[in-house]
Motif scaffolding. Structure first.
Motif, short mmCIF file in Angstrom:
data_model
loop_
_atom_site.label_atom_id
_atom_site.label_comp_id
_atom_site.label_asym_id
_atom_site.label_seq_id
_atom_site.Cartn_x
_atom_site.Cartn_y
_atom_site.Cartn_z
N PHE A 1 4.56 30.92 -6.87
CA PHE A 1 4.04 29.96 -7.65
C PHE A 1 4.56 30.05 -9.15
O PHE A 1 4.69 31.19 -9.95
CB PHE A 1 2.56 30.01 -7.73
CG PHE A 1 1.88 28.84 -8.71
CD1 PHE A 1 2.03 27.56 -8.08
CD2 PHE A 1 1.59 29.32 -9.77
CE1 PHE A 1 1.63 26.80 -8.88
CE2 PHE A 1 1.03 28.30 -10.58
CZ PHE A 1 1.11 27.01 -10.40
N GLN A 2 5.03 28.95 -9.56
CA GLN A 2 5.28 28.70 -11.19
C GLN A 2 4.81 27.23 -11.58
O GLN A 2 4.79 26.23 -10.98
CB GLN A 2 6.86 28.67 -11.41
CG GLN A 2 7.61 29.80 -10.78
CD GLN A 2 9.02 29.66 -11.22
OE1 GLN A 2 9.55 29.91 -12.13
NE2 GLN A 2 9.87 29.33 -10.04
N PRO A 3 4.65 27.02 -12.79
CA PRO A 3 4.31 25.87 -13.36
C PRO A 3 5.32 24.84 -13.30
O PRO A 3 6.53 25.23 -13.23
CB PRO A 3 3.78 26.08 -14.79
CG PRO A 3 3.56 27.70 -14.83
CD PRO A 3 4.45 28.23 -13.83
N LYS A 4 5.12 23.74 -13.05
CA LYS A 4 6.13 22.50 -12.83
C LYS A 4 7.31 22.58 -14.01
O LYS A 4 8.59 22.61 -13.72
CB LYS A 4 5.34 21.21 -13.04
CG LYS A 4 6.61 20.08 -13.04
CD LYS A 4 5.78 18.57 -12.84
CE LYS A 4 5.16 18.37 -14.13
NZ LYS A 4 4.68 16.83 -13.99
N GLU A 5 6.77 22.86 -15.28
CA GLU A 5 7.84 23.20 -16.50
C GLU A 5 8.73 24.06 -16.13
O GLU A 5 9.94 24.19 -16.59
CB GLU A 5 7.11 23.42 -17.82
CG GLU A 5 6.38 22.27 -18.16
CD GLU A 5 4.94 21.86 -17.30
OE1 GLU A 5 4.60 22.76 -16.80
OE2 GLU A 5 4.48 20.91 -17.55
N SER A 6 8.15 25.21 -15.50
CA SER A 6 9.26 26.71 -15.29
C SER A 6 10.13 26.16 -14.03
O SER A 6 11.18 26.55 -14.22
CB SER A 6 8.10 27.69 -14.81
OG SER A 6 7.54 27.99 -15.87
N VAL B 1 8.43 20.31 -6.71
CA VAL B 1 7.86 19.40 -7.91
C VAL B 1 7.80 17.82 -7.38
O VAL B 1 6.64 17.19 -7.66
CB VAL B 1 8.57 19.32 -9.09
CG1 VAL B 1 8.11 18.52 -10.26
CG2 VAL B 1 8.83 20.67 -9.53
N HIS C 1 11.21 16.57 -19.17
CA HIS C 1 11.19 17.85 -19.09
C HIS C 1 12.61 18.64 -19.54
O HIS C 1 12.71 19.53 -18.85
CB HIS C 1 10.45 18.46 -17.84
CG HIS C 1 9.00 18.02 -17.79
ND1 HIS C 1 8.00 18.50 -18.29
CD2 HIS C 1 8.68 17.13 -17.00
CE1 HIS C 1 6.86 18.03 -17.91
NE2 HIS C 1 7.10 17.10 -17.16
N GLU D 1 12.74 23.92 -15.32
CA GLU D 1 13.66 24.65 -16.38
C GLU D 1 14.61 25.54 -15.45
O GLU D 1 15.85 25.55 -15.54
CB GLU D 1 13.07 25.85 -17.12
CG GLU D 1 13.87 26.24 -18.12
CD GLU D 1 13.08 27.40 -19.03
OE1 GLU D 1 13.41 28.43 -19.37
OE2 GLU D 1 11.66 27.10 -19.29
#
Length: 166
Positions: free
Chosen positions: A60-65, A89, A141, A68
């Motif tokens: 799991f990672q935040p959308k921004e990560s 995403v 982003h 990136e």
């Protein structure tokens, strides 16, 4: 590569070439241990730049990560991996954001087809992607959507698909 892999019980598919001469392939083996053996056999013959086990669930990672990471894949001509990362995403996205993500994923798919030597397919996919690259802002982003859209338009006008940067 296919013959060597076959001798170890592996199946190698979907060869894709980057503009800088790197070969990316999908490898299917019965176990992680078998893959480690194949990698060890390949190392003296060619540099193995990266590997990724697609049977493992992504962390799991935040959308921004995720975005990136996807941009890094895209700019390194690892379009298949960018495509895979962005799908996570895209699935929960809605509205214009979903449409934009789908278009970027299609651009990745077009690039994969170009890496396989399928230029006409790539250009056809670009045609499908272009409407989704209309984004109100310049960037999403960190992805320069305006630049990406112009690169795709130019490729379609010239009939030439080259590696893109975002």
């Amino acid at each position: 590569l296919k013959g060597l892999a076959r001798s170890l019980g592996a199946r190698v598919t979907h060869p894709r070439w980057t503009s800088y001469g790197a070969l990316e392939v999908d490898v299917f083996l019965p176990s992680v241990r078998d893959f480690e053996l194949l990698t060890a056999v390949l190392e003296p013959l060619a540099k193995v730049e990266f590997t990724r086990n697609l049977d493992e669930a992504p962390r799991f990672q935040p959308k921004e990560s995720v975005i990136e990471e996807a941009v890094g894949y895209f700019n390194s001509e690892r379009y298949w991996e960018c495509h895979e990362a962005l799908e996570g995403v895209w699935r929960p996205a809605e509205g214009e954001e979903r449409r934009l993500l789908q278009a970027i994923i299609l651009v990745c798919a077009a690039q994969v087809h170009e890496q396989r030597g399928e230029r006409d397919v790539a250009l056809g996919i670009y045609r499908r992607a272009l409407p989704g690259l209309k984004w109100e802002g310049r960037s999403y982003h960190g992805v320069d959507v305006t630049r990406l859209r112009k690169q795709v338009e130019r490729a379609m006008e010239e009939g030439v698909v080259t590696p893109l940067k975002v």
